[in-house]
Design a protein around this motif. Structure first.
Motif, PDB file in Angstrom:
ATOM      1  N   GLY A 134     -49.923 -33.175-113.284  1.00 47.87           N
ATOM      2  CA  GLY A 134     -49.892 -34.619-113.075  1.00 47.87           C
ATOM      3  C   GLY A 134     -48.857 -35.031-112.051  1.00 47.87           C
ATOM      4  O   GLY A 134     -49.122 -35.871-111.175  1.00 47.87           O
ATOM      5  N   VAL A 135     -47.651 -34.441-112.122  1.00 42.73           N
ATOM      6  CA  VAL A 135     -46.598 -34.795-111.164  1.00 42.73           C
ATOM      7  C   VAL A 135     -46.972 -34.367-109.755  1.00 42.73           C
ATOM      8  O   VAL A 135     -46.739 -35.102-108.777  1.00 42.73           O
ATOM      9  N   ARG A 136     -47.542 -33.183-109.608  1.00 41.39           N
ATOM     10  CA  ARG A 136     -47.950 -32.713-108.275  1.00 41.39           C
ATOM     11  C   ARG A 136     -48.987 -33.640-107.667  1.00 41.39           C
ATOM     12  O   ARG A 136     -48.946 -33.942-106.463  1.00 41.39           O
ATOM     13  N   LEU A 137     -49.927 -34.116-108.469  1.00 46.31           N
ATOM     14  CA  LEU A 137     -50.935 -35.041-107.950  1.00 46.31           C
ATOM     15  C   LEU A 137     -50.296 -36.354-107.492  1.00 46.31           C
ATOM     16  O   LEU A 137     -50.627 -36.890-106.440  1.00 46.31           O
ATOM     17  N   TRP A 149     -58.107 -38.740-108.638  1.00 47.60           N
ATOM     18  CA  TRP A 149     -57.107 -37.712-108.903  1.00 47.60           C
ATOM     19  C   TRP A 149     -56.116 -38.156-109.970  1.00 47.60           C
ATOM     20  O   TRP A 149     -55.628 -37.342-110.758  1.00 47.60           O
ATOM     21  N   GLY A 150     -55.794 -39.463-110.000  1.00 46.26           N
ATOM     22  CA  GLY A 150     -54.937 -39.944-111.074  1.00 46.26           C
ATOM     23  C   GLY A 150     -55.579 -39.792-112.434  1.00 46.26           C
ATOM     24  O   GLY A 150     -54.917 -39.457-113.432  1.00 46.26           O
ATOM     25  N   GLY A 151     -56.889 -40.032-112.499  1.00 50.69           N
ATOM     26  CA  GLY A 151     -57.607 -39.833-113.750  1.00 50.69           C
ATOM     27  C   GLY A 151     -57.589 -38.385-114.192  1.00 50.69           C
ATOM     28  O   GLY A 151     -57.468 -38.088-115.390  1.00 50.69           O
ATOM     29  N   LEU A 152     -57.697 -37.453-113.228  1.00 45.22           N
ATOM     30  CA  LEU A 152     -57.611 -36.032-113.580  1.00 45.22           C
ATOM     31  C   LEU A 152     -56.237 -35.691-114.136  1.00 45.22           C
ATOM     32  O   LEU A 152     -56.104 -34.921-115.101  1.00 45.22           O
ATOM     33  N   SER A 205     -70.026 -26.090 -93.164  1.00 44.40           N
ATOM     34  CA  SER A 205     -69.054 -25.037 -93.444  1.00 44.40           C
ATOM     35  C   SER A 205     -68.025 -24.967 -92.328  1.00 44.40           C
ATOM     36  O   SER A 205     -68.358 -24.927 -91.142  1.00 44.40           O
ATOM     37  N   GLY A 206     -66.748 -24.959 -92.700  1.00 42.58           N
ATOM     38  CA  GLY A 206     -65.683 -24.962 -91.702  1.00 42.58           C
ATOM     39  C   GLY A 206     -65.343 -26.325 -91.160  1.00 42.58           C
ATOM     40  O   GLY A 206     -64.491 -26.432 -90.262  1.00 42.58           O
ATOM     41  N   ARG A 207     -65.964 -27.373 -91.679  1.00 38.65           N
ATOM     42  CA  ARG A 207     -65.686 -28.744 -91.237  1.00 38.65           C
ATOM     43  C   ARG A 207     -65.281 -29.564 -92.463  1.00 38.65           C
ATOM     44  O   ARG A 207     -66.086 -30.284 -93.044  1.00 38.65           O
ATOM     45  N   PRO A 208     -64.024 -29.445 -92.913  1.00 37.40           N
ATOM     46  CA  PRO A 208     -63.607 -30.115 -94.152  1.00 37.40           C
ATOM     47  C   PRO A 208     -63.609 -31.637 -94.004  1.00 37.40           C
ATOM     48  O   PRO A 208     -63.464 -32.177 -92.909  1.00 37.40           O
ATOM     49  N   PHE A 209     -63.794 -32.305 -95.148  1.00 38.00           N
ATOM     50  CA  PHE A 209     -63.751 -33.762 -95.173  1.00 38.00           C
ATOM     51  C   PHE A 209     -62.554 -34.202 -96.008  1.00 38.00           C
ATOM     52  O   PHE A 209     -62.047 -33.467 -96.858  1.00 38.00           O
ATOM     53  N   THR A 210     -62.085 -35.424 -95.745  1.00 44.60           N
ATOM     54  CA  THR A 210     -60.907 -35.959 -96.420  1.00 44.60           C
ATOM     55  C   THR A 210     -61.310 -36.564 -97.749  1.00 44.60           C
ATOM     56  O   THR A 210     -62.164 -37.450 -97.812  1.00 44.60           O
ATOM     57  N   LEU A 211     -60.693 -36.072 -98.820  1.00 42.34           N
ATOM     58  CA  LEU A 211     -61.020 -36.569-100.154  1.00 42.34           C
ATOM     59  C   LEU A 211     -60.072 -37.678-100.605  1.00 42.34           C
ATOM     60  O   LEU A 211     -60.406 -38.478-101.455  1.00 42.34           O
ATOM     61  N   SER A 212     -58.861 -37.743-100.047  1.00 41.45           N
ATOM     62  CA  SER A 212     -57.931 -38.820-100.381  1.00 41.45           C
ATOM     63  C   SER A 212     -57.205 -39.251 -99.117  1.00 41.45           C
ATOM     64  O   SER A 212     -57.068 -38.475 -98.163  1.00 41.45           O
TER      65      SER A 212
END
Length: 447
Positions: A252-255, A217-220, A189-196
């Motif tokens: 989609g554009v924001r991603l 994220w493109g698939g989403l 908690s409080g230690r975020p990880f990089t997803l992309s």
């Protein structure tokens, strides 16, 4: 001369406190009997659970009357039964069974062999030895029979194997998921990880994580556009359709504009807790039915058994994870955890060797109180026809057969309701044991 009292371990202290809880002790005894009988179901049951006779039929045969007094001499005798003959009631056209003394007395024998109905113990040892039985043509039905003429007592014992085992296995699945995910949520908690990863970070491990995160994220984004297009095809063009398409296009554009330029950081605590809240927001029975409906109903019965175990464990880990997270949040700041981190211990070692063991007391109590809930959930699924299927049986499946008789199950053949009684007894026994463990492991409740 002073006598020094011998020190006791935490286990001895908890055991002594547990013995002071009479309901918990009796609950443990009841569970010991139930699980022992279920483990050796083939030995304790007089017949195979799927055995029935085509002629003469024995459908809805009442419990067999056991005689202890010889009618000829009036004195005590070895337990015996009479054979029965089947007739039809002229008014209700329901079958009636009457004792037929003309065929003689059939004494109950113990440790009998049934070579025509063998069984296996733990799917390893093959045997045909049973605790008791009678010679044909007599039959001994301690709890009557179902609509097919199958011995209900034998089916109850074999049904206990499924219902009681599913409760424990589902609780173990829930235990593992709740402990691991709750521990990760609290410790990180409080230690975020990089997803992309942005394009400039595609080096080393980033060569693998970057494309994978983009694909995710493109698939989403593409999925959101596909849902909007499907909605338009089904409903036609309108204000809400245009609004849904614009919202999906914006997502989609924001991603696409976000992924190549900056990394997305997600807190493990937020991710796990949001998943818990989503699962908790859906009614449990509705979620179970929906998840079970995803899979075909004609799968192998053994596969169905493991499927039910997985579904029950999947929806039951949220509460445990939430509490484990709170405990870990406080434990991770303890001195011994900080010392382990200063000595260079890895996060995995600290989490599994120092942090999670601190939740053992709560987890043990929670596990004992969760098992009856899973037993009841499995019974509900089987009662609705979505759980265990033939040739296996469970208490819920037996209740489903009982309710098919309608009101007659309460008036004419109440013995078919025995599965409900055993569900009630097992759940009460587990709750008593859970209360005793809570009092024994909590120092504030000790007497």
């Amino acid at each position: 001369m002073t006598v020094q009292a011998s020190s006791q371990s935490q286990f001895q202290i908890a055991l002594r406190q547990f013995r002071k809880h009479p309901l918990a002790v009796w609950g443990l005894r009841i569970l010991f009997v139930l699980y022992t009988v279920a483990a050796f179901a083939g030995f304790f049951s007089p017949y195979d659970p799927n055995y029935y006779e085509l002629y003469p039929p024995k459908g809805y045969h009442p419990p067999t009357r056991i005689h202890f007094v010889d009618p000829e001499t009036g004195g005590l005798s070895r337990p015996f039964v009479y054979a029965t003959r089947r007739t039809l009631d002229p008014v209700s056209l329901q079958p009636k069974y009457e004792e037929d003394p003309s065929q003689g007395k059939f004494y109950i024998r113990f440790f009998v062999r049934t070579p025509d109905q063998p069984y296996t113990l733990f799917r390893v040892f093959r045997s045909d030895l049973r605790l008791f039985g009678v010679d044909p043509p007599a039959r001994i039905f301690l709890m009557g029979t179902d609509n097919f003429g199958r011995d209900l007592f034998s089916r109850l014992i074999y049904g206990a194997q499924v219902s009681l085992t599913i409760g424990i296995l589902s609780a173990l699945v829930s235990f593992v998921l709740g402990m691991v995910l709750g521990g990760i949520a609290g410790y990180y908690s409080g230690r975020p990880f990089t997803l992309s990863l942005p394009l400039r970070a595609w080096r080393g491990l980033g060569l693998l994580l970057g494309p994978l995160s983009w694909a995710l994220w493109g698939g989403l984004g593409l999925g959101a556009l596909y849902l909007a297009w499907s909605y338009y095809r089904l409903t036609g063009l309108g204000f809400f359709q245009v609004l849904a398409f614009l919202a999906a296009a914006w997502v989609g554009v924001r991603l696409v504009l976000t992924l190549p330029f900056r990394p997305i950081r997600i807190d493990a605590d937020d991710l796990v807790m949001r998943a818990v809240e989503i699962i908790a927001a859906i009614p449990t029975l509705f979620l179970l039915i929906s998840l079970r409906a995803v899979f075909p109903t004609n799968v192998d019965p053994l596969t169905t058994f493991y499927l039910v175990v997985g579904l029950l464990g999947f929806i039951g880990w949220g509460g445990l994870a939430r509490v484990v997270r709170g405990i870990v949040l406080s434990v991770r700041e303890m001195d011994y955890v900080q010392a382990a981190r200063a000595m260079g211990a890895s996060d995995a070692r600290i989490l599994f060797r120092h942090v999670l063991p601190a939740t053992a007391s709560y987890v043990i109590v929670s596990l004992s109180l969760t098992i009856p809930g899973f037993i009841l959930a499995e019974s509900g699924l089987s009662f609705l026809g979505l759980g265990v299927t033939e040739p296996y049986t469970s208490w819920g499946l037996l209740l489903q057969g009982a309710q098919q008789g309608g009101f007659a199950s309460f008036v004419d053949r109440p013995w078919v309701l025995w599965p409900g009684f055993f569900i009630f007894v097992s759940i009460m026994a587990w709750n008593f044991v859970g209360d005793g463990l809570r009092d024994a492991l909590d120092p504030r409740r000790r007497r």
